[in-house]
Design a protein around this motif. Structure first.
Motif, PDB file in Angstrom:
ATOM      1  N   ASN A   1       0.826  -1.097   0.084  1.00 50.00           N
ATOM      2  CA  ASN A   1       0.129  -0.033  -0.113  1.00 50.00           C
ATOM      3  C   ASN A   1       0.941   1.260  -0.048  1.00 50.00           C
ATOM      4  O   ASN A   1       0.508   2.072  -0.690  1.00 50.00           O
ATOM      5  N   ASP A   2       2.030   1.469   1.000  1.00 45.89           N
ATOM      6  CA  ASP A   2       2.830   2.458   0.959  1.00 45.89           C
ATOM      7  C   ASP A   2       3.435   2.635  -0.698  1.00 45.89           C
ATOM      8  O   ASP A   2       3.505   3.972  -0.974  1.00 45.89           O
ATOM      9  N   PHE A   3       3.852   1.511  -0.961  1.00 44.02           N
ATOM     10  CA  PHE A   3       4.460   1.588  -2.506  1.00 44.02           C
ATOM     11  C   PHE A   3       3.567   2.240  -3.640  1.00 44.02           C
ATOM     12  O   PHE A   3       4.039   3.148  -4.163  1.00 44.02           O
ATOM     13  N   VAL A   4       2.351   1.625  -3.609  1.00 40.49           N
ATOM     14  CA  VAL A   4       1.195   2.273  -4.344  1.00 40.49           C
ATOM     15  C   VAL A   4       0.980   3.424  -4.106  1.00 40.49           C
ATOM     16  O   VAL A   4       0.780   4.471  -5.097  1.00 40.49           O
ATOM     17  N   ASN A   5       0.905   4.168  -3.196  1.00 40.86           N
ATOM     18  CA  ASN A   5       0.794   5.578  -2.665  1.00 40.86           C
ATOM     19  C   ASN A   5       1.875   6.403  -2.900  1.00 40.86           C
ATOM     20  O   ASN A   5       1.536   7.720  -3.110  1.00 40.86           O
ATOM     21  N   THR A   6       2.922   5.999  -2.939  1.00 44.01           N
ATOM     22  CA  THR A   6       4.268   7.272  -2.935  1.00 44.01           C
ATOM     23  C   THR A   6       5.110   6.958  -4.197  1.00 44.01           C
ATOM     24  O   THR A   6       5.713   7.973  -4.602  1.00 44.01           O
ATOM     25  N   THR A   7       4.736   5.991  -4.951  1.00 44.45           N
ATOM     26  CA  THR A   7       5.590   5.738  -6.281  1.00 44.45           C
ATOM     27  C   THR A   7       4.845   6.665  -7.508  1.00 44.45           C
ATOM     28  O   THR A   7       3.404   6.554  -7.383  1.00 44.45           O
ATOM     29  N   ARG A   8       5.621   7.175  -8.269  1.00 43.28           N
ATOM     30  CA  ARG A   8       4.908   8.250  -9.285  1.00 43.28           C
ATOM     31  C   ARG A   8       4.639   7.341 -10.432  1.00 43.28           C
ATOM     32  O   ARG A   8       5.391   6.487 -10.775  1.00 43.28           O
ATOM     33  N   THR A   9       3.690   7.962 -11.042  1.00 47.89           N
ATOM     34  CA  THR A   9       3.243   7.131 -12.615  1.00 47.89           C
ATOM     35  C   THR A   9       4.050   7.496 -13.475  1.00 47.89           C
ATOM     36  O   THR A   9       4.607   8.562 -13.715  1.00 47.89           O
ATOM     37  N   PRO A  10       4.520   6.395 -14.324  1.00 50.99           N
ATOM     38  CA  PRO A  10       5.357   6.557 -15.418  1.00 50.99           C
ATOM     39  C   PRO A  10       4.715   7.710 -16.592  1.00 50.99           C
ATOM     40  O   PRO A  10       3.555   7.383 -16.711  1.00 50.99           O
ATOM     41  N   HIS A  11       5.565   8.460 -17.318  1.00 52.25           N
ATOM     42  CA  HIS A  11       4.860   9.299 -18.101  1.00 52.25           C
ATOM     43  C   HIS A  11       5.428   8.834 -19.639  1.00 52.25           C
ATOM     44  O   HIS A  11       6.661   8.465 -19.937  1.00 52.25           O
ATOM     45  N   PHE A  12       4.520   8.613 -20.441  1.00 55.74           N
ATOM     46  CA  PHE A  12       5.110   8.089 -21.815  1.00 55.74           C
ATOM     47  C   PHE A  12       4.878   9.201 -22.967  1.00 55.74           C
ATOM     48  O   PHE A  12       3.594   9.908 -22.867  1.00 55.74           O
ATOM     49  N   ASP A  13       5.717   9.524 -23.621  1.00 55.48           N
ATOM     50  CA  ASP A  13       5.493  10.459 -24.722  1.00 55.48           C
ATOM     51  C   ASP A  13       4.962   9.938 -25.806  1.00 55.48           C
ATOM     52  O   ASP A  13       5.998   9.467 -26.735  1.00 55.48           O
ATOM     53  N   THR A  14       3.744   9.833 -25.814  1.00 53.91           N
ATOM     54  CA  THR A  14       3.233   9.199 -27.118  1.00 53.91           C
ATOM     55  C   THR A  14       3.466   9.603 -28.482  1.00 53.91           C
ATOM     56  O   THR A  14       3.272   9.041 -29.379  1.00 53.91           O
ATOM     57  N   ALA A  15       3.436  10.919 -28.722  1.00 51.85           N
ATOM     58  CA  ALA A  15       3.757  11.849 -29.660  1.00 51.85           C
ATOM     59  C   ALA A  15       5.060  11.329 -30.390  1.00 51.85           C
ATOM     60  O   ALA A  15       5.109  10.946 -31.377  1.00 51.85           O
ATOM     61  N   THR A  16       6.134  11.118 -29.412  1.00 52.58           N
ATOM     62  CA  THR A  16       7.266  10.771 -29.928  1.00 52.58           C
ATOM     63  C   THR A  16       7.380   9.253 -30.367  1.00 52.58           C
ATOM     64  O   THR A  16       7.980   9.064 -31.519  1.00 52.58           O
ATOM     65  N   ILE A  17       6.807   8.319 -29.756  1.00 53.69           N
ATOM     66  CA  ILE A  17       6.546   6.766 -29.996  1.00 53.69           C
ATOM     67  C   ILE A  17       5.962   6.887 -31.427  1.00 53.69           C
ATOM     68  O   ILE A  17       6.333   6.213 -32.409  1.00 53.69           O
ATOM     69  N   ALA A  18       4.938   7.551 -31.547  1.00 55.05           N
ATOM     70  CA  ALA A  18       3.994   7.479 -32.790  1.00 55.05           C
ATOM     71  C   ALA A  18       4.928   8.081 -34.006  1.00 55.05           C
ATOM     72  O   ALA A  18       5.028   7.414 -35.107  1.00 55.05           O
ATOM     73  N   ARG A  19       5.609   9.185 -33.861  1.00 59.29           N
ATOM     74  CA  ARG A  19       6.651   9.625 -35.018  1.00 59.29           C
ATOM     75  C   ARG A  19       7.582   8.718 -35.124  1.00 59.29           C
ATOM     76  O   ARG A  19       7.754   8.458 -36.251  1.00 59.29           O
ATOM     77  N   GLY A  20       8.071   8.152 -34.291  1.00 61.11           N
ATOM     78  CA  GLY A  20       8.910   6.970 -34.727  1.00 61.11           C
ATOM     79  C   GLY A  20       8.762   5.654 -35.263  1.00 61.11           C
ATOM     80  O   GLY A  20       9.141   5.293 -36.442  1.00 61.11           O
ATOM     81  N   ALA A  21       7.336   5.474 -35.058  1.00 61.92           N
ATOM     82  CA  ALA A  21       6.812   4.109 -35.725  1.00 61.92           C
ATOM     83  C   ALA A  21       6.636   4.578 -37.083  1.00 61.92           C
ATOM     84  O   ALA A  21       6.736   3.979 -38.255  1.00 61.92           O
ATOM     85  N   ARG A  22       6.051   5.779 -37.261  1.00 58.06           N
ATOM     86  CA  ARG A  22       5.792   6.403 -38.765  1.00 58.06           C
ATOM     87  C   ARG A  22       7.060   6.538 -39.689  1.00 58.06           C
ATOM     88  O   ARG A  22       7.106   6.108 -40.583  1.00 58.06           O
ATOM     89  N   ARG A  23       8.074   6.740 -38.736  1.00 56.82           N
ATOM     90  CA  ARG A  23       9.441   7.114 -39.436  1.00 56.82           C
ATOM     91  C   ARG A  23       9.668   5.604 -39.987  1.00 56.82           C
ATOM     92  O   ARG A  23      10.462   5.467 -41.099  1.00 56.82           O
ATOM     93  N   LYS A  24       9.823   4.625 -39.071  1.00 57.48           N
ATOM     94  CA  LYS A  24      10.157   3.374 -39.420  1.00 57.48           C
ATOM     95  C   LYS A  24       9.369   2.792 -40.496  1.00 57.48           C
ATOM     96  O   LYS A  24       9.970   2.290 -41.676  1.00 57.48           O
TER      97      LYS A  24
END
Length: 167
Positions: free
Chosen positions: A23-46
């Protein structure tokens, strides 16, 4: 285990500490942030790079094929008359041998006697017909066609129709 948490019934102190730690881990850990625009741009380039590569390969292969057909086709069509080309193709015998191999025998322009000897040598039964042709090649009674002919293979014991010509 914190003093304000009371263990539920049937739980050991270790289990309660484990639940509290999760419970302590769930309440104190930050949520990961994904840059979806960069991921989509890389997929389009490939994807674009892959499509461009495939298109280039197809263009190169098509150009190579066109050049090869143009180079080979122009020489082969003018190097011999069409009648001779047709006669050669229809007078080639493809024999399947007893050991599983094949033997090729070209009988264009061969005399009927020599054709008979060749066919008998391979264990085939020759049947002869004659056609009158103004452009009959020398010697008269020369082979002008076989049936069946290559690419159809014949086996020992098969009958081959041999057509010869006369003037």
């Amino acid at each position: 285990m914190s003093p304000h948490d009371s263990p539920p019934s049937g739980c050991t102190s270790f289990e309660q500490e484990l639940v509290n730690a999760m419970n302590d881990f769930v309440n104190t850990t930050r949520t990961p942030h994904f840059d979806t625009a960069t991921i989509a741009r890389g997929a389009r380039r490939k994807r674009a790079t892959a499509i461009a590569g495939i298109a280039t390969a197809l263009v190169v292969a098509g150009a190579g094929t066109a050049l090869a057909v143009g180079a080979v086709g122009s020489d082969s069509d003018t190097s011999r008359p069409a009648a001779a080309a047709a006669a050669t193709g229809s007078t080639t015998l493809l024999v399947r041998t007893s050991d599983g191999g094949t033997a090729t025998e070209r009988l264009a322009g061969v005399s009927a006697a020599r054709a008979r000897a060749t066919l008998v040598h391979f264990g085939l039964t020759p049947t002869f017909t004659r056609v009158q042709k103004a452009d009959c090649v020398k010697p008269e009674d020369a082979v002008v066609s076989l049936s069946p002919h290559a690419p159809t293979a014949v086996h020992a014991g098969d009958t081959v129709l041999v057509t010869t010509c006369y003037r």
